[in-house]
Design a protein around this motif. Structure first.
Motif, PDB file in Angstrom:
ATOM      1  N   VAL A   9       0.666  -0.706  -0.133  1.00  0.00           N
ATOM      2  CA  VAL A   9       0.283  -0.045  -0.369  1.00  0.00           C
ATOM      3  C   VAL A   9       0.739   1.152   0.148  1.00  0.00           C
ATOM      4  O   VAL A   9       1.764   1.354   0.977  1.00  0.00           O
ATOM      5  CB  VAL A   9      -1.146   0.372   1.496  1.00  0.00           C
ATOM      6  N   SER A  10       0.494   2.368  -0.783  1.00  0.00           N
ATOM      7  CA  SER A  10       1.518   3.283  -0.982  1.00  0.00           C
ATOM      8  C   SER A  10       0.480   4.477  -1.248  1.00  0.00           C
ATOM      9  O   SER A  10      -0.064   4.257  -2.496  1.00  0.00           O
ATOM     10  CB  SER A  10       2.397   3.492  -1.993  1.00  0.00           C
ATOM     11  N   THR A  11      -0.021   5.516  -0.541  1.00  0.00           N
ATOM     12  CA  THR A  11      -0.307   6.762  -0.887  1.00  0.00           C
ATOM     13  C   THR A  11      -0.936   6.828  -2.712  1.00  0.00           C
ATOM     14  O   THR A  11      -1.691   7.196  -2.818  1.00  0.00           O
ATOM     15  CB  THR A  11      -0.285   7.282  -0.362  1.00  0.00           C
ATOM     16  N   TYR A  12       0.805   6.841  -3.070  1.00  0.00           N
ATOM     17  CA  TYR A  12       0.613   7.344  -4.565  1.00  0.00           C
ATOM     18  C   TYR A  12       1.518   5.786  -4.738  1.00  0.00           C
ATOM     19  O   TYR A  12       2.987   5.324  -4.349  1.00  0.00           O
ATOM     20  CB  TYR A  12       1.493   8.267  -4.984  1.00  0.00           C
ATOM     21  N   TYR A  13       1.672   6.153  -6.295  1.00  0.00           N
ATOM     22  CA  TYR A  13       2.155   5.541  -7.301  1.00  0.00           C
ATOM     23  C   TYR A  13       2.042   5.240  -8.625  1.00  0.00           C
ATOM     24  O   TYR A  13       1.701   5.919  -9.068  1.00  0.00           O
ATOM     25  CB  TYR A  13       1.120   3.882  -7.030  1.00  0.00           C
ATOM     26  N   LEU A  14       3.001   4.665  -9.646  1.00  0.00           N
ATOM     27  CA  LEU A  14       2.809   4.867 -10.629  1.00  0.00           C
ATOM     28  C   LEU A  14       1.879   5.437 -12.036  1.00  0.00           C
ATOM     29  O   LEU A  14       0.789   4.354 -10.844  1.00  0.00           O
ATOM     30  CB  LEU A  14       4.271   3.867 -11.343  1.00  0.00           C
ATOM     31  N   PRO A  15       1.634   6.117 -12.286  1.00  0.00           N
ATOM     32  CA  PRO A  15       3.219   7.202 -12.431  1.00  0.00           C
ATOM     33  C   PRO A  15       3.716   8.134 -12.293  1.00  0.00           C
ATOM     34  O   PRO A  15       3.830   9.030 -13.033  1.00  0.00           O
ATOM     35  CB  PRO A  15       2.084   7.545 -14.653  1.00  0.00           C
ATOM     36  N   VAL A  16       3.093   7.856 -10.906  1.00  0.00           N
ATOM     37  CA  VAL A  16       3.411   9.677 -10.243  1.00  0.00           C
ATOM     38  C   VAL A  16       5.084   8.849  -9.898  1.00  0.00           C
ATOM     39  O   VAL A  16       5.183   7.726  -9.187  1.00  0.00           O
ATOM     40  CB  VAL A  16       2.638   9.905  -9.023  1.00  0.00           C
ATOM     41  N   ARG A 101       3.188   7.073   7.429  1.00  0.00           N
ATOM     42  CA  ARG A 101       2.253   8.148   7.812  1.00  0.00           C
ATOM     43  C   ARG A 101       0.856   7.816   7.951  1.00  0.00           C
ATOM     44  O   ARG A 101      -0.032   7.647   9.120  1.00  0.00           O
ATOM     45  CB  ARG A 101       3.214   9.657   7.903  1.00  0.00           C
ATOM     46  N   GLY A 102      -0.037   8.352   7.171  1.00  0.00           N
ATOM     47  CA  GLY A 102      -1.261   8.311   6.814  1.00  0.00           C
ATOM     48  C   GLY A 102      -1.568   6.620   6.856  1.00  0.00           C
ATOM     49  O   GLY A 102      -3.008   5.854   7.349  1.00  0.00           O
ATOM     50  N   ILE A 103      -0.900   6.069   5.488  1.00  0.00           N
ATOM     51  CA  ILE A 103      -1.546   4.594   5.107  1.00  0.00           C
ATOM     52  C   ILE A 103      -0.954   3.441   6.274  1.00  0.00           C
ATOM     53  O   ILE A 103      -2.044   2.430   6.050  1.00  0.00           O
ATOM     54  CB  ILE A 103      -1.408   4.040   3.717  1.00  0.00           C
ATOM     55  N   GLY A 104      -0.570   3.812   7.085  1.00  0.00           N
ATOM     56  CA  GLY A 104       0.000   2.761   8.233  1.00  0.00           C
ATOM     57  C   GLY A 104      -1.297   2.824   8.692  1.00  0.00           C
ATOM     58  O   GLY A 104      -0.741   1.810   9.085  1.00  0.00           O
TER      59      GLY A 104
END
Length: 166
Positions: A9-16, A101-104
């Protein structure tokens, strides 16, 4: 031995593109090349991006309505992320939070319903990152060899044994 199924889980992912997104992509590719089933769960940053996708051979699910990358975005993602992790409880063995920080918080909340182990991978020494966390623990009387550290080591050993990780 069957490799654990990992939800990254990542707040943002590719293509960001950014440090956290790059770290998440590298981890996803690495784990998939080692035989793990990997699912990246992230936010949707554009209406042109599909909700379900394959990026460099890795399955990606983008949650929520499209919204631009922002500091507030990590908090807006939390309810949808909890729901997604709960829905995936039968197909996920480990949840790995990138830049936690948030997703945790969402991963830990989902764990209450799923029991799925959560691994945090801090990418920066930010708000809840390494040095500050150690300082806060020291102020609270939680020493490196204290109960929290011992439980963390026990949890790590259990995961290593359960999934043959070294």
């Amino acid at each position: 031995m069957t490799r654990p199924r990992v939800a990254i889980v990542s707040t943002y992912y590719l293509p960001v593109l950014g440090g956290v997104e790059t770290a998440a992509a590298r981890l996803a590719t690495y784990l998939q090349q080692r035989g793990h089933v990997v699912q990246v769960i992230t936010s949707r940053t554009s209406a042109t991006l599909p909700a379900r996708d394959q990026v460099d051979g890795v399955a990606v699910e983008r949650l929520g309505p499209p919204r631009e990358r922002s500091a507030r975005g990590k908090w807006l993602l939390l309810p949808a992320l909890v729901g997604a992790l709960v829905r995936r409880r039968s197909s996920t063995d480990i949840v790995c939070c990138i830049d936690y920080r948030g997703i945790g918080l969402a991963a830990l909340a989902a764990r209450l319903f799923t029991g799925t182990p959560v691994v945090f991978q801090a990418q920066t020494d930010g708000v809840i990152g390494g040095a500050r966390l150690r300082q806060w623990c020291a102020k609270a009387g939680l020493l490196p060899n204290g109960i929290v550290a011992r439980r963390s080591e026990e949890h790590t050993s259990e995961l290593q044994s359960r999934f043959g990780i070294s």
